[in-house]
Design a protein around this motif. Structure first.
Motif, PDB file in Angstrom:
ATOM      1  N   PRO A 110      -3.208  61.259 -12.200  1.00  0.00           N
ATOM      2  CA  PRO A 110      -2.993  59.779 -12.039  1.00  0.00           C
ATOM      3  C   PRO A 110      -1.990  59.591 -12.130  1.00  0.00           C
ATOM      4  CG  PRO A 110      -4.121  60.302 -14.367  1.00  0.00           C
ATOM      5  CD  PRO A 110      -4.386  61.846 -13.538  1.00  0.00           C
ATOM      6  N   TYR A 111      -0.601  61.275 -12.866  1.00  0.00           N
ATOM      7  CA  TYR A 111       0.246  60.442 -12.526  1.00  0.00           C
ATOM      8  C   TYR A 111       1.519  61.108 -11.995  1.00  0.00           C
ATOM      9  CZ  TYR A 111      -0.533  59.921 -17.560  1.00  0.00           C
ATOM     10  OH  TYR A 111      -0.599  59.598 -18.598  1.00  0.00           O
ATOM     11  N   TYR A 112       0.398  61.731 -10.523  1.00  0.00           N
ATOM     12  CA  TYR A 112       0.834  62.570  -9.315  1.00  0.00           C
ATOM     13  C   TYR A 112       1.489  61.420  -8.576  1.00  0.00           C
ATOM     14  CZ  TYR A 112       0.931  65.219  -4.467  1.00  0.00           C
ATOM     15  OH  TYR A 112       1.658  64.828  -3.533  1.00  0.00           O
ATOM     16  N   ALA A 113       1.301  60.046  -7.988  1.00  0.00           N
ATOM     17  CA  ALA A 113       1.181  59.404  -7.126  1.00  0.00           C
ATOM     18  C   ALA A 113       2.393  58.992  -7.801  1.00  0.00           C
ATOM     19  CB  ALA A 113      -0.315  58.444  -6.408  1.00  0.00           C
ATOM     20  N   SER A 114       2.185  57.982  -9.042  1.00  0.00           N
ATOM     21  CA  SER A 114       2.966  57.107  -9.871  1.00  0.00           C
ATOM     22  C   SER A 114       3.993  57.207  -9.850  1.00  0.00           C
ATOM     23  CB  SER A 114       2.001  56.322 -10.894  1.00  0.00           C
ATOM     24  OG  SER A 114       1.826  57.796 -12.017  1.00  0.00           O
ATOM     25  N   GLU A 115       4.040  58.504 -10.361  1.00  0.00           N
ATOM     26  CA  GLU A 115       5.548  59.487 -10.429  1.00  0.00           C
ATOM     27  C   GLU A 115       6.537  59.916  -8.927  1.00  0.00           C
ATOM     28  OE1 GLU A 115       7.534  63.051 -13.490  1.00  0.00           O
ATOM     29  OE2 GLU A 115       5.429  62.248 -14.330  1.00  0.00           O
ATOM     30  N   LEU A 116       5.625  60.215  -8.294  1.00  0.00           N
ATOM     31  CA  LEU A 116       6.453  60.449  -6.994  1.00  0.00           C
ATOM     32  C   LEU A 116       7.317  58.820  -5.887  1.00  0.00           C
ATOM     33  CD1 LEU A 116       4.546  63.109  -5.661  1.00  0.00           C
ATOM     34  CD2 LEU A 116       6.551  63.602  -6.471  1.00  0.00           C
ATOM     35  N   LYS A 117       6.963  57.916  -6.759  1.00  0.00           N
ATOM     36  CA  LYS A 117       7.058  56.806  -5.787  1.00  0.00           C
ATOM     37  C   LYS A 117       8.234  56.730  -6.804  1.00  0.00           C
ATOM     38  CE  LYS A 117       2.859  54.141  -5.722  1.00  0.00           C
ATOM     39  NZ  LYS A 117       2.436  52.569  -5.875  1.00  0.00           N
ATOM     40  N   ASP A 118       9.401  57.123  -8.383  1.00  0.00           N
ATOM     41  CA  ASP A 118      10.220  56.646  -8.855  1.00  0.00           C
ATOM     42  C   ASP A 118      11.001  58.274  -8.647  1.00  0.00           C
ATOM     43  OD1 ASP A 118       9.089  54.655 -10.135  1.00  0.00           O
ATOM     44  OD2 ASP A 118       8.301  55.587 -11.773  1.00  0.00           O
ATOM     45  N   ARG A 119      10.212  59.085  -7.816  1.00  0.00           N
ATOM     46  CA  ARG A 119      11.411  60.107  -7.504  1.00  0.00           C
ATOM     47  C   ARG A 119      12.271  60.057  -5.752  1.00  0.00           C
ATOM     48  NH1 ARG A 119       9.567  66.060  -9.216  1.00  0.00           N
ATOM     49  NH2 ARG A 119       8.711  65.087 -11.515  1.00  0.00           N
ATOM     50  N   GLU A 120      12.632  60.724  -5.674  1.00  0.00           N
ATOM     51  CA  GLU A 120      13.903  60.977  -3.955  1.00  0.00           C
ATOM     52  C   GLU A 120      12.379  60.935  -2.438  1.00  0.00           C
ATOM     53  OE1 GLU A 120      17.336  63.241  -1.197  1.00  0.00           O
ATOM     54  OE2 GLU A 120      16.243  63.956  -3.153  1.00  0.00           O
ATOM     55  N   GLY A 121      12.174  60.219  -2.144  1.00  0.00           N
ATOM     56  CA  GLY A 121      11.140  60.161  -1.128  1.00  0.00           C
ATOM     57  C   GLY A 121      10.350  58.936  -1.112  1.00  0.00           C
ATOM     58  N   LYS A 122      10.471  58.034  -2.040  1.00  0.00           N
ATOM     59  CA  LYS A 122       9.774  57.713  -2.757  1.00  0.00           C
ATOM     60  C   LYS A 122       8.268  56.973  -1.958  1.00  0.00           C
ATOM     61  CE  LYS A 122      13.440  55.407  -3.874  1.00  0.00           C
ATOM     62  NZ  LYS A 122      13.813  55.257  -5.052  1.00  0.00           N
ATOM     63  N   GLY A 123       7.663  58.248  -2.797  1.00  0.00           N
ATOM     64  CA  GLY A 123       5.722  58.744  -2.699  1.00  0.00           C
ATOM     65  C   GLY A 123       5.523  60.250  -2.420  1.00  0.00           C
ATOM     66  N   LYS A 124       4.196  59.810  -2.425  1.00  0.00           N
ATOM     67  CA  LYS A 124       3.730  61.437  -1.857  1.00  0.00           C
ATOM     68  C   LYS A 124       3.219  61.351  -0.603  1.00  0.00           C
ATOM     69  CE  LYS A 124      -1.218  58.810  -2.089  1.00  0.00           C
ATOM     70  NZ  LYS A 124      -1.704  59.511  -1.180  1.00  0.00           N
ATOM     71  N   PRO A 125       3.265  62.558   0.439  1.00  0.00           N
ATOM     72  CA  PRO A 125       2.809  62.425   1.555  1.00  0.00           C
ATOM     73  C   PRO A 125       2.118  62.095   1.994  1.00  0.00           C
ATOM     74  CG  PRO A 125       3.852  65.276  -0.022  1.00  0.00           C
ATOM     75  CD  PRO A 125       3.136  63.423  -0.728  1.00  0.00           C
ATOM     76  N   GLU A 126       1.703  61.600   2.759  1.00  0.00           N
ATOM     77  CA  GLU A 126       0.743  60.667   3.990  1.00  0.00           C
ATOM     78  C   GLU A 126       0.991  61.203   5.062  1.00  0.00           C
ATOM     79  OE1 GLU A 126      -0.717  58.516   2.099  1.00  0.00           O
ATOM     80  OE2 GLU A 126       0.999  57.313   0.569  1.00  0.00           O
ATOM     81  N   ILE A 127      -0.152  60.914   5.276  1.00  0.00           N
ATOM     82  CA  ILE A 127      -0.904  62.229   6.511  1.00  0.00           C
ATOM     83  C   ILE A 127       0.087  61.270   7.772  1.00  0.00           C
ATOM     84  CG2 ILE A 127      -2.496  61.682   8.449  1.00  0.00           C
ATOM     85  CD1 ILE A 127      -4.588  59.981   6.889  1.00  0.00           C
ATOM     86  N   ALA A 128       0.430  61.060   8.449  1.00  0.00           N
ATOM     87  CA  ALA A 128       2.175  60.796   8.853  1.00  0.00           C
ATOM     88  C   ALA A 128       2.980  62.052   9.055  1.00  0.00           C
ATOM     89  CB  ALA A 128       2.368  59.384   9.111  1.00  0.00           C
ATOM     90  N   ASP A 129       3.048  62.580   7.278  1.00  0.00           N
ATOM     91  CA  ASP A 129       3.707  63.172   6.888  1.00  0.00           C
ATOM     92  C   ASP A 129       3.446  64.655   6.629  1.00  0.00           C
ATOM     93  OD1 ASP A 129       6.483  61.104   5.562  1.00  0.00           O
ATOM     94  OD2 ASP A 129       5.065  61.326   3.656  1.00  0.00           O
ATOM     95  N   TRP A 130       2.214  64.720   6.892  1.00  0.00           N
ATOM     96  CA  TRP A 130       2.133  66.268   7.419  1.00  0.00           C
ATOM     97  C   TRP A 130       1.880  65.901   8.510  1.00  0.00           C
ATOM     98  CZ3 TRP A 130       1.669  68.918   3.363  1.00  0.00           C
ATOM     99  CH2 TRP A 130       2.212  69.065   2.230  1.00  0.00           C
ATOM    100  N   ASP A 131       1.627  65.340   9.511  1.00  0.00           N
ATOM    101  CA  ASP A 131       1.586  65.684  11.245  1.00  0.00           C
ATOM    102  C   ASP A 131       3.352  65.535  11.670  1.00  0.00           C
ATOM    103  OD1 ASP A 131      -1.059  64.973  11.066  1.00  0.00           O
ATOM    104  OD2 ASP A 131      -0.389  62.590  11.855  1.00  0.00           O
ATOM    105  N   ASN A 132       4.109  65.294  10.504  1.00  0.00           N
ATOM    106  CA  ASN A 132       5.112  65.107  11.090  1.00  0.00           C
ATOM    107  C   ASN A 132       5.445  67.180  10.800  1.00  0.00           C
ATOM    108  OD1 ASN A 132       6.288  63.298  12.296  1.00  0.00           O
ATOM    109  ND2 ASN A 132       6.727  62.261  10.420  1.00  0.00           N
ATOM    110  N   VAL A 133       5.313  67.109   9.474  1.00  0.00           N
ATOM    111  CA  VAL A 133       5.576  68.595   8.851  1.00  0.00           C
ATOM    112  C   VAL A 133       5.087  69.437   9.772  1.00  0.00           C
ATOM    113  CG1 VAL A 133       4.844  70.467   7.394  1.00  0.00           C
ATOM    114  CG2 VAL A 133       5.274  67.992   6.824  1.00  0.00           C
TER     115      VAL A 133
END
Length: 280
Positions: A110-133
């Motif tokens: 449960p801490y994965y998504a919430s903590e990544l919101k406060d880090r550089e990048g502002k969130g966890k990788p989404e579907i569009a991000d993986w397509d770009n990767v």
């Protein structure tokens, strides 16, 4: 260095082509410039990998998610060094294989998504991000493989420099003309850096072309044709003429050097015969 080598009379064509730019280093500069204009999808993947690797407990939970997802791979999460683009490529390549595992892990922690919101990048990788990767990895793979080829130390690489130079130019041109705006912008930046080192044929060491001529698979006609294809008819033909002149100069110098060696051997043999006659 040129003055000293010429004073020793050991230079070839008076050291006209002593300086050769490092192809691997230029590739690194070209890609590094392009990486500065990459979207935040790389940052989000990096932060996700860092979050998991920061704790042995998280890493263990992630490995359990890999087993649960029934993904068989030898690739494990690796964190990149931001100043080394090849390490970023390896990080993204490994993470891409485990894309589904990241989503499964998000449900487990449960801490994965919430903590990544406060880090550089502002969130966890989404579907569009993986397509770009995925697209970005396909692009970087060409440069990664190219770097490995020209960095070899157990085989000859001089005869492949020209081919790789052409491959990079073609790859960047195709990407600039693509419909992907982000990738096109990045390729334009990389092309500017490429042109700084290899855009002007007058600044290129001609031995790059000579090495291809001496490769029996290609020879002079291929080099002449390729130069016209890359630089246009006017510049290409002029450059091909210079390459031919250098070839003749190298041959004449080699012939003169070989003649001197033969004369020295004949003088040495004559001296031995004379000494043998005196001794008898």
């Amino acid at each position: 260095m040129q003055k000293k080598i010429n004073a020793w009379k050991t230079g070839i064509i008076k050291c006209r082509f002593l300086h050769m730019r490092c192809v691997a280093h230029i590739i690194n500069l070209v890609v590094s410039d392009g990486m500065k204009h990459v979207d935040n999808f790389v940052v989000r993947v990096r932060q996700a990998v860092r979050f998991i690797k920061q704790s042995p407990a998280r890493l263990l939970k992630f490995k359990k998610c890999i087993v649960a997802a029934k993904i068989i791979t030898k690739k494990l999460l690796c964190l990149d060094v931001c100043t080394r683009w090849n390490s970023t490529y390896l990080m993204l390549e490994a993470a891409l294989v485990l894309e589904d595992v990241f989503e499964r892990y998000c449900e487990e922690d449960p801490y994965y998504a919430s903590e990544l919101k406060d880090r550089e990048g502002k969130g966890k990788p989404e579907i569009a991000d993986w397509d770009n990767v995925k697209r970005f990895c396909q692009f970087l793979e060409s440069f990664y493989d190219l770097t490995l080829r020209v960095s070899g130390s157990l085989y000859v690489t001089a005869n492949i420099f020209f081919h790789e130079l052409v491959n990079i130019s073609t790859l960047l041109k195709d990407l600039i003309d693509s419909d992907d705006i982000a990738m096109s912008l990045m390729a334009s930046v990389m092309k500017d850096k490429y042109d700084k080192y290899w855009g002007d044929p007058e600044k290129i060491n001609l031995l790059i072309f000579v090495a291809v001529v001496l490769d029996p698979r290609y020879k002079l006609e291929y080099v002449e044709w390729m130069l016209v294809e890359v630089y246009g008819s006017s510049v290409g033909n002029s450059l091909a003429k210079k390459v031919k002149e250098v070839l003749f100069l190298l041959f004449e110098e080699y012939r003169a050097s070989h003649s001197n060696d033969v004369q020295k051997e004949e003088i040495s043999a004559t001296s031995k015969d004379d000494n043998a006659c005196v001794a008898s």
